[in-house]
Enzyme design. Structure first.
Site, PDB file in Angstrom:
ATOM      1  N   ASP A 436       0.839  -1.187   0.000  1.00 39.14           N
ATOM      2  CA  ASP A 436       0.000   0.000   0.000  1.00 39.14           C
ATOM      3  C   ASP A 436       0.885   1.251   0.000  1.00 39.14           C
ATOM      4  O   ASP A 436       1.836   1.356   0.773  1.00 39.14           O
ATOM      5  CB  ASP A 436      -0.894  -0.031   1.244  1.00 39.14           C
ATOM      6  CG  ASP A 436      -1.898   1.088   1.281  1.00 39.14           C
ATOM      7  OD1 ASP A 436      -2.772   1.134   0.394  1.00 39.14           O
ATOM      8  OD2 ASP A 436      -1.812   1.934   2.205  1.00 39.14           O
ATOM      9  N   GLU A 503       1.895  -0.398  -5.076  1.00 45.59           N
ATOM     10  CA  GLU A 503       0.973   0.683  -5.384  1.00 45.59           C
ATOM     11  C   GLU A 503       1.862   1.919  -5.479  1.00 45.59           C
ATOM     12  O   GLU A 503       2.183   2.546  -4.471  1.00 45.59           O
ATOM     13  CB  GLU A 503      -0.099   0.850  -4.301  1.00 45.59           C
ATOM     14  CG  GLU A 503      -1.119   1.913  -4.659  1.00 45.59           C
ATOM     15  CD  GLU A 503      -2.095   2.185  -3.516  1.00 45.59           C
ATOM     16  OE1 GLU A 503      -3.275   2.470  -3.806  1.00 45.59           O
ATOM     17  OE2 GLU A 503      -1.688   2.125  -2.344  1.00 45.59           O
TER      18      GLU A 503
END
Length: 806
Positions: A436, A503
């Site tokens: 993330d 990401e």
């Protein structure tokens, strides 16, 4: 008077047993069987002591008193960090890093005392005997392993004085071990803590939503895993062959329609794996399952008309080595931390048995402790200046948008992250990790010059408050072309076959898609360009989008196999060395994800409708590239509903017929709706729960369509490429069979794939008017229609596809 470290006089451990009465039975040596030497190794006290000596200084008694739940403590070892078993001494070794702490106390709880918010036993650690460098450690033989543990750390606080800037020590708090492999607090998901006077009379915990938590002790005395893996290993499936399914453990089976025996748990997910296998999924990406607090945003008295708010998604980690306990039926049944671990291992093993990889969504960009107003749970109270990216006066950098930023490229924090990933791979058999806000992993860390307690700073590079702003050669937060952590993970031998997915952006505007430091292709990326290009073209946006859509269909070579354009400051600057040289398998293609609208809402809403979140509809992305097809939200208009169904099928085809690795959002395959809410992070209800009744009914035919489309992809190698196509294996053409039209206003893209191996012709018409298409003339072959998104189910996927798939 200062005591000499035990390791300076090791012979005292053996010799007194023959000169004094035995400490075990108070008898003389001649009459004491424990003191009498025997030939059988390991059966006498002498041989045990010799074994302790042979294990080195760590196994020597520390001089601290024994207790009712453990024998005389040993000095312990600084490695490994966390709680581990020393079989030779039948001891539990506990080690924690806290570089600036002036004191450390090991706290032990019983289950009952934890619920009461009271420490049951405290063992102060000696700063001379129980400390090696920055690490505090102790080993406890004969320790009652039903106990739970934590730490109290003493040290400076930044409230006063220059030398304390950045420190957040609070000796009254009991802190979780960052390396704890199981965490105990509340047993039921959403259950409030006990009604206690938190913060008064020494009662631990912050509130009913933040009761005291503690780590579970390791149970096994063996160096071998007690769980029966039955020969299981990570699958190492080829990247280009994967169909990824983004899954939420609780959301997948919590709805009553799931019919599982343990809704919302790892066990419940196991009971539904056969469904995913039939769908054609061979990789599940789990939204965060590392320990977090689902009551983080909970309001005991919510606003009138508002539902209770939960941290449903879990992007706010409390303990990185521990599976989320309240996702386990074992925790609900109070069967202990090891049973929680075993339940998660069973999930991984059963996935592998069905040929499905398991990826974890990991959040190494921030923790649940937030900014200076957040709770002190673990990292902040142990070593705030090490774990977090801080400014010279102790302020928190906030590249995560969540209050703090992990200091990921600090050597100790980087080692912590590496150790964590190794643990999940070696102990839990995880196949891959999606990081993330991974761009934070590339930012330069803040570095504080370490000094012994109460010693003034003297190093030449130190500025005021002991802060070194250029510890990596550049100011804190600067994106690094060669980030130490990313390089370490890329080259780590234990993680060699593990999938790493970035990401590749963060909340401060750093976007590295196409140029995330990948070290020879070790990293794939979530491809946000694919998402945006597909959404814009399929909804018929005016402009020059046909070319971008065509490029997305072929695996985004302009991103992964070409130099950056002038508008990409990272790709033409520090990140230029990471542009090009990768293939379509490095593009994780997605149109929808947990964060944003699901597929059905992309075609039903022009605007977000997030009022139920209690934030005045200010949260969530405002620019969603959606089209409601003529009516906002639910409607009974047949024309609108037919158009929406066609658009869903168009989007599904764009995802599953494109080169790259497709990722499907849980529930998209049956048309799950979130009612126009594009930020459902706080809802533990039907907005986020998989509706098994709707899936089974399949009124729209989407479930059938997805299943056939997935199986088509898995059967056709021309759709799954690890390298970019060449030699005419992809050919674009206009609707009349001539040259393709890439000019502004073009709404048609047609192409052929794999002429040498059977071949497919794919055509997308995003215009509002029908077109007549001229099919390629391939001598000796005739064309057969397979998919037509303009027709309703079951005509959208033609019968007879089984012959084509074989």
């Amino acid at each position: 008077m200062r005591r000499a470290p035990v390791h300076e006089t090791p012979l005292l451990l053996v010799q007194p047993r023959y000169n004094a009465r035995c400490k075990m039975c108070r008898a003389s040596p001649a009459r004491c069987s424990a003191a009498a030497p025997v030939k059988q190794a390991g059966s006498s006290l002498e041989s045990q002591l010799v074994q302790r000596l042979s294990a080195g200084p760590a196994a020597q008694p520390s001089g601290q008193a024994s207790g009712s739940v453990h024998q005389e403590p040993l000095r312990g070892s600084p490695r490994p960090l966390g709680a581990s078993v020393q079989p030779l001494q039948d001891a539990v070794n506990i080690a924690v890093e806290a570089s600036s702490a002036t004191g450390m106390t090991l706290c032990l709880f019983t289950e009952t005392s934890l619920q009461q918010g009271k420490v049951k036993y405290e063992i102060p650690l000696d700063p001379v005997i129980n400390r090696t460098g920055s690490t505090w450690h102790i080993a406890l033989p004969g320790l009652d392993r039903s106990l739970l543990y934590g730490f109290k750390a003493a040290g400076p606080h930044e409230a006063s004085g220059k030398t304390s800037a950045g420190h957040r020590y609070a000796q009254a708090e009991v802190l979780l071990d960052p390396y704890a492999q199981a965490v105990t607090s509340r047993s039921q998901y959403g259950q409030l803590g006990a009604d206690l006077p938190y913060g008064k009379d020494g009662v631990l915990g912050l509130a009913p939503t933040w009761p005291q938590a503690a780590g579970s002790l390791p149970q096994s005395t063996s160096t071998e895993d007690s769980f029966d893996w039955e020969g299981d290993r990570p699958l190492n499936l080829p990247m280009q062959d994967l169909i990824v399914y983004e899954t939420h453990v609780r959301g997948f089976t919590q709805d009553p329609t799931s019919g599982v025996s343990a809704p919302g748990t790892y066990k419940g997910l196991i009971e539904k794996l056969d469904y995913l296998q039939r769908l054609g999924i061979n990789c599940i990406e789990l939204q965060p399952i590392q320990e977090f607090n689902e009551l983080e945003y909970y309001e005991v008295q919510p606003k009138k008309g508002q539902p209770h708010r939960y941290n449903f998604w879990g992007y706010s980690t409390v303990a990185y080595f521990a599976p989320m306990a309240r996702y386990a039926q074992a925790a609900q049944q109070n069967r202990g931390g090891q049973a929680v671990i075993d339940e998660f291992k069973s999930l991984v093993k059963e996935c592998h048995r069905r040929g499905m990889e398991v990826w974890m969504d990991v959040v190494f960009n921030h923790t649940a402790e937030g900014n200076q107003q957040g709770p002190c749970l673990s990292f902040r109270g142990l070593d705030n200046r090490m774990y977090y990216m801080l400014a010279p006066k102790g302020e928190y950098y906030n590249y995560s948008g969540c209050g703090n930023t992990l200091n990921t490229n600090h050597p100790s924090v980087a080692a912590f992250i590496r150790d964590c990933l190794r643990f999940w791979v070696t102990e839990m058999h995880i196949d891959g990790f999606r990081f993330d806000l991974a761009s934070i992993l590339t930012r330069a860390h803040s570095l504080w010059q370490a000094h012994p307690p109460n010693e003034a700073a003297s190093h030449a590079t130190t500025v005021y408050n002991g802060f070194v702003p250029d510890g990596s050669g550049v100011p804190t937060g600067t994106p690094l072309a060669d980030p130490p952590l990313v390089e370490m993970l890329s080259e780590d031998p234990v993680l060699r076959n593990t999938k790493l997915i970035a990401e590749a952006w963060d909340c401060d505007g750093l976007n590295q898609v196409g140029a995330f430091p990948h070290y020879g292709g070790r990293w794939a990326e979530w491809n946000g360009h694919f998402r945006d290009s597909v959404r814009q073209f399929i909804k018929g946006t005016e402009g020059q989008f046909a070319g971008a859509f065509a490029t997305a269909l072929t695996g985004s070579p302009h991103i992964y196999n070409s130099p950056a354009d002038e508008g990409d400051w990272w790709g033409t600057g520090s990140g230029a060395q990471w542009r090009s040289g990768r293939g379509p398998e490095h593009s994780i293609n997605f149109i929808t994800a947990h964060d944003g609208f699901p597929l059905a809402d992309l075609v039903a809403f022009n605007k977000k409708h997030n009022d139920a979140n209690g934030e005045g509809n200010r949260d969530g992305e405002s620019n969603n590239l959606t089209w409601n097809c003529g009516a906002e939200g639910p409607t009974s208009k047949g024309k609108v509903l037919r158009l929406r169904a066609r658009q869903v099928r168009n989007l599904a085809c764009a995802l599953l017929l494109a080169h790259g690795v497709p990722m499907i959002l849980m529930g998209d395959e049956y048309g799950h709706t979130k009612g126009g809410n594009n930020n459902t992070y706080c809802h533990d209800n039907q907005l986020n729960w998989f509706d098994w009744a709707a899936q089974a009914a399949d009124a729209t035919g989407f479930a059938r369509f997805f299943r056939h489309l997935i199986n088509l992809r898995r059967a056709r190698p021309e759709l799954r490429r690890a390298a970019y196509a060449g030699g005419g294996s992809i050919e674009f053409m206009g609707h009349d069979g001539g040259a393709p039209d890439w000019e502004e206003g073009s709404l048609f893209v047609g192409l052929t794939l794999g002429a040498a191996v059977g071949g497919l012709y794919i055509a997308f018409n995003a215009g509002h008017k029908p077109l007549t298409v001229s099919l390629p003339n391939w001598p000796g072959r005739c064309w057969r229609a397979l998919v037509d998104t303009g027709k309703p189910s079951p005509l959208d996927f033609m019968q007879g596809q089984k012959r084509l798939l074989t």
